[in-house]
Motif scaffolding. Structure first.
Motif, mmCIF file in Angstrom:
data_model
loop_
_atom_site.group_PDB
_atom_site.id
_atom_site.type_symbol
_atom_site.label_atom_id
_atom_site.label_comp_id
_atom_site.label_asym_id
_atom_site.label_seq_id
_atom_site.Cartn_x
_atom_site.Cartn_y
_atom_site.Cartn_z
ATOM 1 N N CYS A 121 0.841 -1.201 0.000
ATOM 2 C CA CYS A 121 0.000 0.000 0.000
ATOM 3 C C CYS A 121 0.874 1.248 0.000
ATOM 4 C CB CYS A 121 -0.929 -0.015 1.201
ATOM 5 S SG CYS A 121 -0.052 -0.378 2.733
ATOM 6 N N SER A 142 -5.262 4.807 1.537
ATOM 7 C CA SER A 142 -4.156 5.570 2.138
ATOM 8 C C SER A 142 -3.153 5.978 1.057
ATOM 9 C CB SER A 142 -3.452 4.751 3.224
ATOM 10 O OG SER A 142 -2.653 3.733 2.646
ATOM 11 N N CYS A 294 1.193 -0.204 9.246
ATOM 12 C CA CYS A 294 -0.021 0.140 8.493
ATOM 13 C C CYS A 294 -0.101 1.652 8.414
ATOM 14 C CB CYS A 294 -1.266 -0.412 9.178
ATOM 15 S SG CYS A 294 -2.811 0.269 8.508
ATOM 16 N N CYS A 351 -0.774 -7.508 5.198
ATOM 17 C CA CYS A 351 -0.940 -6.664 6.381
ATOM 18 C C CYS A 351 -1.909 -7.298 7.356
ATOM 19 C CB CYS A 351 -1.373 -5.256 6.000
ATOM 20 S SG CYS A 351 -3.137 -5.038 5.788
ATOM 21 N N LYS A 371 -5.483 3.717 11.177
ATOM 22 C CA LYS A 371 -6.263 2.997 10.160
ATOM 23 C C LYS A 371 -6.475 1.551 10.598
ATOM 24 C CE LYS A 371 -6.592 1.471 5.416
ATOM 25 N NZ LYS A 371 -6.207 1.563 4.024
HETATM 26 FE FE1 F3S Z 1 -1.949 -0.880 4.042
HETATM 27 FE FE2 F3S Z 1 -3.271 -2.825 5.146
HETATM 28 FE FE3 F3S Z 1 -3.031 -0.574 6.385
HETATM 29 S S1 F3S Z 1 -3.358 -2.248 3.032
HETATM 30 S S2 F3S Z 1 -2.897 0.966 4.792
HETATM 31 S S3 F3S Z 1 -1.357 -1.950 5.865
HETATM 32 S S4 F3S Z 1 -4.869 -1.782 6.263
#
Ligand code: F3S
Length: 402
Positions: A121, A142, A294, A351, A371
């Motif tokens: 991401c 994000s 994340c 993740c 998040k």
């Molecule tokens: Fe990425 Fe998973 Fe967080 S896709 S933004 S690590 S919820």
């Protein structure tokens, strides 16, 4: 019909190319009509979400398989969002063979279409870095927020399928954040407190996202913010609201160039971050899993984690999520060895939210990400503790949230 297509786009729609290009164009034209677009714009990259077998299931896998078998091929740089598991170390995560088989098949399907199996991401940390003003079609919320706000690129919050269609057609309908007039802020957020840590920026993002929903906020009063801080801020706003673009006075590129406030705007005052910390914390004290990364951790975050873990041993599982490429660089620099000496695991390609952690025996998670703290209860049935990296590491060492 208001939407005007070029000759090439019309030919694609009329089926003069592949069947999949026709399908892709049909979907993009339908989107363009819904949002009153007047034309298509060329895009330089696509970022495709909806990769995890946990989200897609067999129906999604079948759809993508058929799409790829009809000859679908991307014509621009296209990268993938995290999948449901570390593609190499899935056994160490406790993922079942059945899940792994389906996930690997999905990655192959995307690969056949020419999509890079980057599974992150944070594509902007590993080479998919759109330039200021460039049009793109990204779907991870994000990442969209980061690209729009911190890089000054232009993307709507696409779905996985619309981003894939854009990657095949090379264009996207011009509406929303592709247009100047929609990039101005209708909310001015006066920050009276001083967010310092990533979790502070997450808490701030949570509060503001709740208030502005899918609006564009303009922050005043933030003096210092690292790229990582902005990554956490945008991710939390994209989760608690649907913010895809924000400006920070004196920091983000569009706000540095010109006035990004609309003529009329609503004022929001932020005196402290308590509302965010309170809302994202449950009352649990025993922690089964501490999950960091994340959005996916950068090299500088991995450095910070290594420093914090020096000389410590974890009692509770501590998972750090990053992209494969960042993990490889960190391995060469000896960072992964330092982190894992504590018993921590650094996983790539996945993740804590899109992997099936609810099937792996976990019930409680601690994280420094707003998040993740927002989605883990509803999406994975977890009870969550949210706080700074230091607090999360201490929870991993003691097994408890203090
Ligand atoms: Fe990425 Fe998973 Fe967080 S896709 S933004 S690590 S919820």
């Amino acid at each position: 019909m208001k939407l005007k297509l070029t000759k090439k786009e019309q030919e694609m729609l009329d089926g003069k190319g592949t069947a999949s290009a026709k399908k892709a164009m049909e979907i993009l034209v339908a989107l363009g009509k819904i949002f009153d677009a007047e034309r298509m714009v060329k895009i330089s990259s696509a970022q495709i979400s909806g990769v995890s077998y946990k989200n897609l299931g067999d129906a999604g896998r079948e759809f993508l398989k058929e799409f790829s078998e009809s000859g679908a091929k991307v014509k621009i740089l296209a990268t993938l969002n995290p999948s449901g598991m570390d593609l190499k170390s899935w056994r160490e995560m406790g993922i079942s063979k059945k899940f792994a088989k389906k996930q690997i098949e999905l990655i192959r399907i995307f690969g056949k279409m020419g999509v890079q199996a980057s599974c992150t991401c944070t594509p902007y940390l590993i080479g998919n870095v759109p330039k200021f003003g460039e049009h793109i079609s990204w779907s991870e919320s994000s990442a969209v927020s980061y690209a729009n706000s911190v890089l000054g690129a232009r993307s709507n919050r696409e779905s996985g399928i619309s981003a894939l269609c854009s990657a095949i057609a090379g264009v996207t309908p011009e509406y929303g954040y592709h247009l100047d007039e929609n990039r101005k802020a209708k909310f001015r957020v006066n920050v009276k407190t001083k967010p310092k840590k990533d979790s502070d920026f997450s808490a701030l993002g949570y509060i503001v996202g709740k208030k502005v929903k899918n609006g564009v906020p303009y922050f005043r009063g933030i003096r210092n913010a690292s790229f990582e801080n902005l990554k956490f801020l945008g991710a939390a706003m994209a989760a608690s609201g649907a913010v895809a673009l924000y400006h920070v006075e004196g920091i983000t590129p569009e706000a540095k160039k010109k006035n990004m406030l609309s003529e009329s705007f609503e004022e929001i005052e932020i005196e402290n971050l308590d509302e965010g910390y309170d809302a994202l914390n449950s009352k649990v004290n025993e922690i089964d899993l501490v999950a960091i990364g994340c959005p996916h951790a950068s090299l500088s975050e991995l450095n910070e984690i290594a420093k914090n873990l020096k000389g410590k041993k974890v009692k509770t599982k501590l998972w750090v999520m990053t992209s494969r490429k960042i993990k490889e660089i960190a391995e060469k620099r000896g960072l992964i060895r330092k982190i894992e000496a504590s018993g921590t695991k650094v996983f790539a390609d996945t993740c804590m939210v899109v992997s099936p952690i609810e099937d792996l025996g976990f019930k409680t998670v601690a994280t420094n990400s707003g998040k993740a703290a927002f989605y883990l209860p509803s999406y994975c049935g977890m009870k969550v503790r949210f706080g700074s990296l230091e607090k999360c590491i201490s929870a991993a060492v003691t097994g408890k949230w203090n």
